[in-house]
Design a protein around this motif. Structure first.
Motif, mmCIF file in Angstrom:
data_model
loop_
_atom_site.group_PDB
_atom_site.id
_atom_site.type_symbol
_atom_site.label_atom_id
_atom_site.label_comp_id
_atom_site.label_asym_id
_atom_site.label_seq_id
_atom_site.Cartn_x
_atom_site.Cartn_y
_atom_site.Cartn_z
ATOM 1 N N UNK A 136 1.053 -1.135 0.179
ATOM 2 C CA UNK A 136 0.167 0.054 0.109
ATOM 3 C C UNK A 136 0.891 1.350 -0.440
ATOM 4 N N UNK A 137 0.360 2.205 -0.642
ATOM 5 C CA UNK A 137 1.324 3.614 -0.196
ATOM 6 C C UNK A 137 0.653 4.574 0.892
ATOM 7 N N UNK A 138 -0.483 4.165 1.010
ATOM 8 C CA UNK A 138 -1.157 4.667 2.127
ATOM 9 C C UNK A 138 -1.699 3.653 3.289
ATOM 10 N N UNK A 139 -1.248 4.071 4.433
ATOM 11 C CA UNK A 139 -1.815 3.140 5.363
ATOM 12 C C UNK A 139 -3.267 3.423 5.800
ATOM 13 N N UNK A 140 -3.676 2.713 6.530
ATOM 14 C CA UNK A 140 -5.245 3.646 7.548
ATOM 15 C C UNK A 140 -5.108 4.744 7.902
ATOM 16 N N UNK A 141 -3.624 4.878 8.892
ATOM 17 C CA UNK A 141 -3.784 6.174 9.460
ATOM 18 C C UNK A 141 -3.791 7.238 8.536
ATOM 19 N N UNK A 142 -2.551 7.282 7.148
ATOM 20 C CA UNK A 142 -2.400 8.119 6.216
ATOM 21 C C UNK A 142 -3.720 8.401 5.345
ATOM 22 N N UNK A 143 -4.445 7.167 5.020
ATOM 23 C CA UNK A 143 -5.702 7.908 4.389
ATOM 24 C C UNK A 143 -6.415 8.527 5.194
ATOM 25 N N UNK A 144 -7.202 7.893 6.614
ATOM 26 C CA UNK A 144 -7.249 8.974 7.201
ATOM 27 C C UNK A 144 -6.896 10.619 8.086
ATOM 28 N N UNK A 145 -5.661 10.748 7.126
ATOM 29 C CA UNK A 145 -5.229 12.215 8.030
ATOM 30 C C UNK A 145 -5.473 12.591 6.689
ATOM 31 N N UNK A 146 -5.530 12.229 5.620
ATOM 32 C CA UNK A 146 -5.387 13.322 4.387
ATOM 33 C C UNK A 146 -6.809 12.757 3.964
ATOM 34 N N UNK A 147 -7.859 12.323 4.334
ATOM 35 C CA UNK A 147 -9.234 12.942 4.278
ATOM 36 C C UNK A 147 -9.950 13.116 4.921
ATOM 37 N N UNK A 148 -9.270 13.390 6.149
ATOM 38 C CA UNK A 148 -9.842 14.256 7.244
ATOM 39 C C UNK A 148 -9.366 16.317 6.540
ATOM 40 N N UNK A 149 -8.418 15.745 6.351
ATOM 41 C CA UNK A 149 -7.890 17.496 5.517
ATOM 42 C C UNK A 149 -8.635 17.964 4.560
ATOM 43 N N UNK A 150 -8.778 17.240 3.261
ATOM 44 C CA UNK A 150 -8.984 17.089 1.861
ATOM 45 C C UNK A 150 -10.413 16.589 1.536
ATOM 46 N N UNK A 151 -11.215 16.066 3.017
ATOM 47 C CA UNK A 151 -13.088 15.706 2.606
ATOM 48 C C UNK A 151 -13.206 15.292 3.911
ATOM 49 N N UNK A 152 -13.646 16.471 4.799
ATOM 50 C CA UNK A 152 -13.791 16.238 5.847
ATOM 51 C C UNK A 152 -15.352 15.778 6.411
ATOM 52 N N UNK A 153 -15.476 16.882 5.183
ATOM 53 C CA UNK A 153 -17.453 16.345 4.864
ATOM 54 C C UNK A 153 -18.255 15.030 5.617
ATOM 55 N N UNK A 154 -16.704 14.174 4.496
ATOM 56 C CA UNK A 154 -17.392 12.565 4.533
ATOM 57 C C UNK A 154 -17.166 12.116 6.503
ATOM 58 N N UNK A 155 -16.568 12.158 7.357
ATOM 59 C CA UNK A 155 -16.896 12.013 9.034
ATOM 60 C C UNK A 155 -17.857 13.248 9.356
ATOM 61 N N UNK A 156 -18.424 13.872 8.925
ATOM 62 C CA UNK A 156 -19.395 15.305 9.365
ATOM 63 C C UNK A 156 -19.878 14.225 10.578
ATOM 64 N N UNK A 157 -20.751 13.149 10.464
ATOM 65 C CA UNK A 157 -21.719 12.477 10.796
ATOM 66 C C UNK A 157 -20.731 11.747 12.277
ATOM 67 N N UNK A 158 -19.437 11.588 11.693
ATOM 68 C CA UNK A 158 -18.491 10.886 12.634
ATOM 69 C C UNK A 158 -18.968 9.342 12.557
#
Length: 153
Positions: free
Chosen positions: A15-37
């Motif tokens: 993998x080029x990104x771990x789960x933690x790296x994917x989550x960090x990237x998405x929280x920064x670039x696509x925060x609405x995906x986690x809006x409802x947690x």
């Protein structure tokens, strides 16, 4: 790096990104995906991903079944996660096609699991499939195929 499994299918190993790296990237670039947690990434290894959508009453449509838009969103997100884990932080990779077959009713009160896998990863397109499962039942509630466009680096 690729390897062949017992069935002869080619799988990506690194993998080029771990789960933690994917989550960090998405929280920064696509925060609405986690809006409802309520969505968690449980696994992403460059060829597969597993996401969990925690049950909430807001996911239900009249009649008490999990809504189609909920299932489509989770499937698309699972495909995006597996793709990011395979290619790295490419925010502008976008869905070009998503086909969903609703197979049976998801059970209210149960989390929905999305298991995604890449079928083909090219330079410009990625094709994958997602199975959506309700709770611990092994029978899928939906089957999804999806294609993503990958922009030039």
């Amino acid at each position: 790096m690729k390897r062949r499994d017992k069935g002869g299918t080619t799988k990506m190993r690194n993998a080029k990104m771990s789960v933690a790296e994917v989550e960090s990237f998405l929280h920064h670039e696509f925060p609405q995906a986690f809006a409802h947690d309520d969505i968690s990434i449980e696994c992403a290894d460059g060829s597969t991903s597993l996401l969990r959508q925690r049950f909430s009453e807001r996911l239900l449509r009249p009649g008490g079944t999990i809504s189609g838009p909920t299932l489509m969103t989770l499937a698309d997100f699972a495909m995006y996660v597996v793709l990011l884990s395979a290619i790295g932080p490419v925010g502008l990779a976008v869905t070009t096609n998503l086909n969903i077959n609703f197979l049976r009713k998801g059970q209210p009160g149960q989390d929905v699991l999305a298991t995604a896998r890449l079928l083909k990863l090219g330079k410009r397109l990625a094709v994958g499939e997602v199975l959506l499962l309700s709770g611990t039942c092994p029978d899928p509630i939906a089957h999804v195929t999806s294609t993503y466009s990958i922009p030039n680096a």
